[in-house]
Scaffold this active site. Structure first.
Site, short mmCIF file in Angstrom:
data_model
loop_
_atom_site.label_atom_id
_atom_site.label_comp_id
_atom_site.label_asym_id
_atom_site.label_seq_id
_atom_site.Cartn_x
_atom_site.Cartn_y
_atom_site.Cartn_z
N TYR A 49 0.69 -1.35 -0.15
CA TYR A 49 -0.06 0.06 -0.06
C TYR A 49 0.89 1.20 -0.10
O TYR A 49 0.39 2.22 0.45
CB TYR A 49 -1.02 0.02 1.25
CG TYR A 49 -2.17 -0.63 1.06
CD1 TYR A 49 -3.15 -0.28 0.01
CD2 TYR A 49 -2.46 -1.85 2.02
CE1 TYR A 49 -4.42 -0.99 -0.30
CE2 TYR A 49 -3.81 -2.53 1.60
CZ TYR A 49 -4.60 -1.97 0.66
OH TYR A 49 -6.02 -2.69 0.41
N ARG A 85 -13.31 -4.34 -10.66
CA ARG A 85 -13.54 -2.94 -9.77
C ARG A 85 -15.13 -3.01 -9.87
O ARG A 85 -15.55 -2.36 -8.99
CB ARG A 85 -13.03 -1.78 -10.67
CG ARG A 85 -11.33 -1.66 -10.41
CD ARG A 85 -10.83 -1.36 -9.11
NE ARG A 85 -11.22 -0.22 -8.49
CZ ARG A 85 -10.68 0.20 -7.32
NH1 ARG A 85 -9.68 -0.67 -6.73
NH2 ARG A 85 -11.16 1.28 -6.80
N THR A 91 -15.28 1.86 -2.72
CA THR A 91 -14.44 1.81 -1.64
C THR A 91 -15.37 1.79 -0.31
O THR A 91 -15.16 0.99 0.63
CB THR A 91 -13.47 2.81 -1.33
OG1 THR A 91 -12.59 3.13 -2.65
CG2 THR A 91 -12.43 2.72 -0.26
N HIS A 115 -9.76 -6.27 -2.13
CA HIS A 115 -9.03 -5.24 -2.97
C HIS A 115 -8.88 -5.79 -4.50
O HIS A 115 -9.04 -6.89 -4.44
CB HIS A 115 -7.34 -5.49 -2.25
CG HIS A 115 -6.64 -4.65 -3.21
ND1 HIS A 115 -6.56 -3.39 -3.12
CD2 HIS A 115 -5.87 -5.16 -4.31
CE1 HIS A 115 -5.53 -3.01 -4.02
NE2 HIS A 115 -5.03 -4.11 -4.76
#
Ligand code: ADP
Ligand code: MG
Length: 137
Positions: A49, A85, A91, A115
């Site tokens: 990250y 996605r 998110t 993720h």
């Protein structure tokens, strides 16, 4: 075919959603090209990250990502990065479209089950971060 990295985060594993999440991806046409379960070290999570290292939530995000085991997967599909996605949802689960993984199962902006790589560049980095070419089937 496009490869993308998917992670079932510690909350997804803790909620016993491994099978459900994998079923979603398989039903949406993804092939699982590689998979492993492991508990990340702090160094591994920080390196993964690194793009977020200046963000205020970075420390908590790393703590969360090492709080339990994760499932790491290389997924393959036509237009796989964008498709993943879309299937994950936004998110923040409150903003995630109905039927997405995060809308169905996520508890918060941080604890959001999965993720997924967000670009070709990040997919290349993230797949290589966890998998060697010989581990990808
Ligand atoms: P995404 O996972 O949707 O690509 P980001 O790349 O922006 O989202 O953030 C990476 C991860 O950091 C998120 O999935 C989530 O776990 C955590 N996160 C992002 N934004 C926040 C926030 N505002 N507060 C707490 N955690 C966050
Ligand atoms: Mg991201």
């Amino acid at each position: 075919m496009q490869r993308t990295l998917s992670i079932i985060k510690p909350d997804g594993v803790g909620k016993k959603l491994i099978g459900e999440v994998i079923k979603v991806f398989e039903n949406k046409g993804f092939r699982i090209a590689a998979m492993k379960m492991k508990r990340l070290t702090r160094t591994e999570a920080e390196g993964f990250y690194y793009v977020h290292k200046e963000r205020p939530f970075f420390g908590e995000l790393v703590d969360f990502m090492i709080s339990g085991p994760v499932v790491l997967m290389v997924l393959e599909r036509e237009d796989g990065i964008a498709a993943n996605r879309e299937i994950m949802g936004a998110t923040d689960p409150a903003q995630a479209a109905e039927g997405t993984i995060r809308a169905k199962w996520a508890d918060s902006k941080q604890n959001n089950i999965v993720h997924g790589s967000d670009s070709e560049e990040s997919a290349r980095f993230e797949v290589g971060y966890f998998f060697s070419e010989t581990e990808i089937c």
